[in-house]
Scaffold this active site. Structure first.
Site, mmCIF file in Angstrom:
data_model
loop_
_atom_site.group_PDB
_atom_site.id
_atom_site.type_symbol
_atom_site.label_atom_id
_atom_site.label_comp_id
_atom_site.label_asym_id
_atom_site.label_seq_id
_atom_site.Cartn_x
_atom_site.Cartn_y
_atom_site.Cartn_z
ATOM 1 N N CYS A 47 1.014 -1.056 -0.336
ATOM 2 C CA CYS A 47 -0.155 0.181 -0.214
ATOM 3 C C CYS A 47 1.076 1.843 -0.054
ATOM 4 C CB CYS A 47 -0.776 -0.500 1.249
ATOM 5 S SG CYS A 47 -2.229 1.682 1.465
ATOM 6 N N CYS A 50 -0.233 2.767 3.368
ATOM 7 C CA CYS A 50 0.603 2.903 4.884
ATOM 8 C C CYS A 50 1.857 2.136 5.508
ATOM 9 C CB CYS A 50 -0.600 2.659 5.768
ATOM 10 S SG CYS A 50 -1.077 1.137 4.848
ATOM 11 N N CYS A 96 -7.173 -1.017 1.769
ATOM 12 C CA CYS A 96 -6.519 -1.886 2.182
ATOM 13 C C CYS A 96 -6.713 -1.444 3.891
ATOM 14 C CB CYS A 96 -4.921 -0.826 2.334
ATOM 15 S SG CYS A 96 -3.641 -0.720 3.744
ATOM 16 N N CYS A 99 -5.476 0.627 6.965
ATOM 17 C CA CYS A 99 -5.812 2.263 6.491
ATOM 18 C C CYS A 99 -7.098 2.854 5.423
ATOM 19 C CB CYS A 99 -3.950 3.299 5.718
ATOM 20 S SG CYS A 99 -3.806 2.907 4.117
ATOM 21 N N CYS A 119 -8.704 -5.880 -9.588
ATOM 22 C CA CYS A 119 -7.692 -4.216 -10.856
ATOM 23 C C CYS A 119 -8.009 -3.053 -10.104
ATOM 24 C CB CYS A 119 -8.888 -4.881 -11.664
ATOM 25 S SG CYS A 119 -8.995 -3.851 -13.273
#
Length: 134
Positions: A47, A50, A96, A99, A119
Site C-alpha cells: 500500500c 501505509c 487496504c 489504512c 484490478c
C-alpha cells in the site's frame, strides 16, 4: 476497520496529488497509464499509504484491462472489500484494511485457482522487488 489514523491534511502532505485522488477520494487512474501494469519482476506490492503488503507478483497476471491484476491478495486479512454502487454499477471495492486506502475493485472473472480479478491502481501501490533490487 482501518488502524492508521491520519487527518486529510496529513494524507495530502504525504501523497502526490494523484495518489491522494485515487487512494483517499476513490479515484481511478486511466487504463494502461500505471507504472506497474507490466511489472513481472518477483516482488511484493505494498500500500502506498501505509506500507501493508497487499499483492505478490506470483499472483499477478495480464488481464488486458489496463491495470495490474491479481488473482489473490498476499493475505486476506490485509484487504477489505465493500459494495460500490457508483457510476450506475454494482462493484466490489478493494481497500487496504490497515489504512482504508482505495485500491481498486475485485471482479469474479479472473483465472483459477480463485476465479477473481483484483484490478488495482498502480498509483495506489509501492512495488518492492524480491531481494531489494529493481
Amino acid at each position: 476497520m482501518s488502524t492508521v489514523d491520519k487527518t486529510e491534511a496529513q494524507w495530502r502532505e504525504e501523497l502526490t496529488p494523484e495518489q491522494y485522488r485515487v487512494t483517499r477520494e476513490k479515484g481511478t487512474e486511466p487504463p494502461f497509464s500505471g507504472d506497474y501494469n507490466k511489472v513481472s519482476t518477483a516482488g511484493v506490492f505494498h500500500c502506498i499509504c501505509c506500507g501493508t503488503p497487499l499483492f505478490d507478483t506470483s499472483t499477478k497476471y495480464e488481464s488486458g484491462s489496463g491495470w495490474p491484476s491479481f488473482w489473490a491478495p498476499v493475505a486476506e486479512k490485509n484487504v477489505a472489500t465493500e459494495i460500490d454502487l457508483s457510476l450506475g454499477m454494482r462493484r466490489e471495492e478493494v481497500h487496504c484494511r490497515q489504512c482504508g486506502a482505495h485500491m481498486g475493485h475485485v471482479f469474479p472473472d479472473g483465472p483459477e485457482p480463485t476465479g477473481l480479478r483484483y484490478c488495482i491502481n498502480s498509483v495506489a501501490l509501492d512495488f518492492r522487488p524480491e531481494g531489494g533490487g529493481d
